[in-house]
Motif scaffolding. Structure first.
Motif, PDB file in Angstrom:
ATOM      1  N   ASN A   1      50.658  10.496 -44.590  1.00 11.43           N
ATOM      2  CA  ASN A   1      49.838   9.295 -44.666  1.00 11.43           C
ATOM      3  C   ASN A   1      48.412   9.513 -44.161  1.00 11.43           C
ATOM      4  OD1 ASN A   1      49.331   6.194 -44.500  1.00 11.43           O
ATOM      5  ND2 ASN A   1      49.017   6.930 -42.403  1.00 11.43           N
ATOM      6  N   ALA A   2      48.189  10.507 -43.317  1.00  8.51           N
ATOM      7  CA  ALA A   2      46.859  10.715 -42.730  1.00  8.51           C
ATOM      8  C   ALA A   2      45.813  10.869 -43.825  1.00  8.51           C
ATOM      9  CB  ALA A   2      46.873  11.954 -41.837  1.00  8.51           C
ATOM     10  N   GLY A   3      44.709  10.167 -43.669  1.00  8.65           N
ATOM     11  CA  GLY A   3      43.657  10.251 -44.682  1.00  8.65           C
ATOM     12  C   GLY A   3      42.350   9.678 -44.180  1.00  8.65           C
ATOM     13  N   LEU A   4      41.283  10.084 -44.843  1.00  7.74           N
ATOM     14  CA  LEU A   4      39.944   9.576 -44.547  1.00  7.74           C
ATOM     15  C   LEU A   4      39.439   8.784 -45.737  1.00  7.74           C
ATOM     16  CD1 LEU A   4      38.260  12.774 -43.027  1.00  7.74           C
ATOM     17  CD2 LEU A   4      39.369  10.892 -41.805  1.00  7.74           C
ATOM     18  N   GLY A   5      38.748   7.680 -45.462  1.00  9.37           N
ATOM     19  CA  GLY A   5      38.150   6.880 -46.515  1.00  9.37           C
ATOM     20  C   GLY A   5      36.689   7.253 -46.737  1.00  9.37           C
ATOM     21  N   LEU A   6      36.179   6.905 -47.907  1.00 10.19           N
ATOM     22  CA  LEU A   6      34.773   7.185 -48.213  1.00 10.19           C
ATOM     23  C   LEU A   6      34.286   6.247 -49.304  1.00 10.19           C
ATOM     24  CD1 LEU A   6      32.493   9.236 -47.445  1.00 10.19           C
ATOM     25  CD2 LEU A   6      33.084  10.435 -49.560  1.00 10.19           C
TER      26      LEU A   6
ATOM     27  N   ASP B   1      39.571  18.158 -46.956  1.00 10.21           N
ATOM     28  CA  ASP B   1      40.284  18.863 -45.890  1.00 10.21           C
ATOM     29  C   ASP B   1      41.440  18.037 -45.350  1.00 10.21           C
ATOM     30  OD1 ASP B   1      39.011  21.279 -45.884  1.00 10.21           O
ATOM     31  OD2 ASP B   1      37.627  20.800 -44.256  1.00 10.21           O
ATOM     32  N   THR B   2      41.217  16.739 -45.179  1.00 16.73           N
ATOM     33  CA  THR B   2      42.286  15.873 -44.667  1.00 16.73           C
ATOM     34  C   THR B   2      43.171  15.346 -45.786  1.00 16.73           C
ATOM     35  OG1 THR B   2      41.032  15.208 -42.709  1.00 16.73           O
ATOM     36  CG2 THR B   2      42.770  13.730 -43.440  1.00 16.73           C
TER      37      THR B   2
ATOM     38  N   ALA C   1      35.087   0.610 -42.261  1.00 17.35           N
ATOM     39  CA  ALA C   1      34.663   0.636 -40.863  1.00 17.35           C
ATOM     40  C   ALA C   1      35.107   1.912 -40.158  1.00 17.35           C
ATOM     41  CB  ALA C   1      35.209  -0.583 -40.131  1.00 17.35           C
ATOM     42  N   ASN C   2      36.297   2.406 -40.505  1.00 17.34           N
ATOM     43  CA  ASN C   2      36.819   3.599 -39.839  1.00 17.34           C
ATOM     44  C   ASN C   2      35.998   4.849 -40.136  1.00 17.34           C
ATOM     45  OD1 ASN C   2      38.838   2.104 -38.713  1.00 17.34           O
ATOM     46  ND2 ASN C   2      40.397   2.659 -40.192  1.00 17.34           N
ATOM     47  N   GLY C   3      35.242   4.830 -41.225  1.00 17.78           N
ATOM     48  CA  GLY C   3      34.410   5.993 -41.564  1.00 17.78           C
ATOM     49  C   GLY C   3      32.935   5.637 -41.612  1.00 17.78           C
TER      50      GLY C   3
END
Length: 249
Positions: free
Chosen positions: A75-80, A97-98, A180-182
């Motif tokens: 589930n780990a991920g980065l938004g953009l 990478d993530t 907001a998280n990124g």
């Protein structure tokens, strides 16, 4: 008692999924870059561990401490959000990478124990952006679309060992604070030239009523982990379900 290891449990989908599996009586290994044990139930069936999916040493250490697992949920991920023209390639690589290589690395690290046991499930969380194109998320969509192809191929490869590989595809979830998280990563990615278009897009998003909740994703992950029908895709959320139906039609 079955054990599930879930990545990215500090908030959003991962946190709710950890809570959901725990409520169903499973042993849960909830991982996150910076552990916050206070977010989750404090009992013998909940183990909170540090894990950075971009670091092989971190993956190895987490799996050593987790013990044998039955299900892996990537589930780990980065938004953009941002105009691709303005997005530095270093940022694109960070996203991959993530979202892409981190998922692949976790999967590769877990396969040997599942293969040796002749059982197990791997669930990869992607996005409804893979079901229908959206603007201003080109790099993010690419990172998740890569996992869609990876998962579909791997499902055939691992079926011979009775290991199931599944996809959970969440829709638009405003309560997860995707942008907001990124915030630092996205600063400056909406340039003046793209600002009017971006504003129209954000205005349209604000009127969307059929959205995805964290619980929708947790329930979809639960179904994927327990479904023995061979199904690959599990859209999560009313909007994702509608998009998936349109794709099939």
């Amino acid at each position: 008692m079955k054990t599930v290891l879930i990545t990215g449990c500090s908030s959003g989908y991962g946190l709710e999924t950890a809570r959901h599996f725990h409520a169903q009586g499973w042993r849960v290994v909830a991982t996150m870059r910076t552990p916050h044990a206070d977010l989750l139930p404090d009992d013998s069936r909940m183990l909170v561990l540090p894990l950075d999916v971009t670091r092989p040493d971190s993956i190895a250490a987490a799996l050593e401490r987790s013990g044998p697992i039955d299900v892996l949920i990537n589930n780990a991920g980065l938004g953009l959000f941002g105009a691709f023209e303005a997005t530095p390639m270093a940022t694109v690589r960070e996203i991959f990478d993530t979202n892409t290589f981190g998922t692949m690395a976790m999967t590769q690290a877990v396969i040997p124990q599942l293969r040796a046991r002749g059982a197990g499930v791997i669930v990869n969380v992607t996005s409804s952006a893979t079901l229908a194109p959206m603007p201003l998320v080109a790099a993010y969509t690419a990172s998740k679309t890569a996992i869609e192809g990876f998962t579909a191929s791997l499902a055939h490869e691992l079926a011979t060992f009775d290991i199931a590989v599944k996809l959970v595809e969440p829709g638009y979830a405003p309560t997860t604070h995707f942008a907001a998280n990124g915030e630092a990563r996205m600063r400056g990615l909406i340039t003046e030239a793209y600002a009017p278009f971006a504003q129209r897009f954000f205005d349209a998003l604000s009127t969307v009523q059929a959205v995805t909740r964290e619980q929708d994703v947790a329930e979809a992950a639960w179904r994927a982990a327990n479904d023995t029908t061979g199904r690959l895709h599990y859209p999560a959320g009313a909007d994702a379900v509608a998009l998936a139906a349109r794709r099939v039609a």
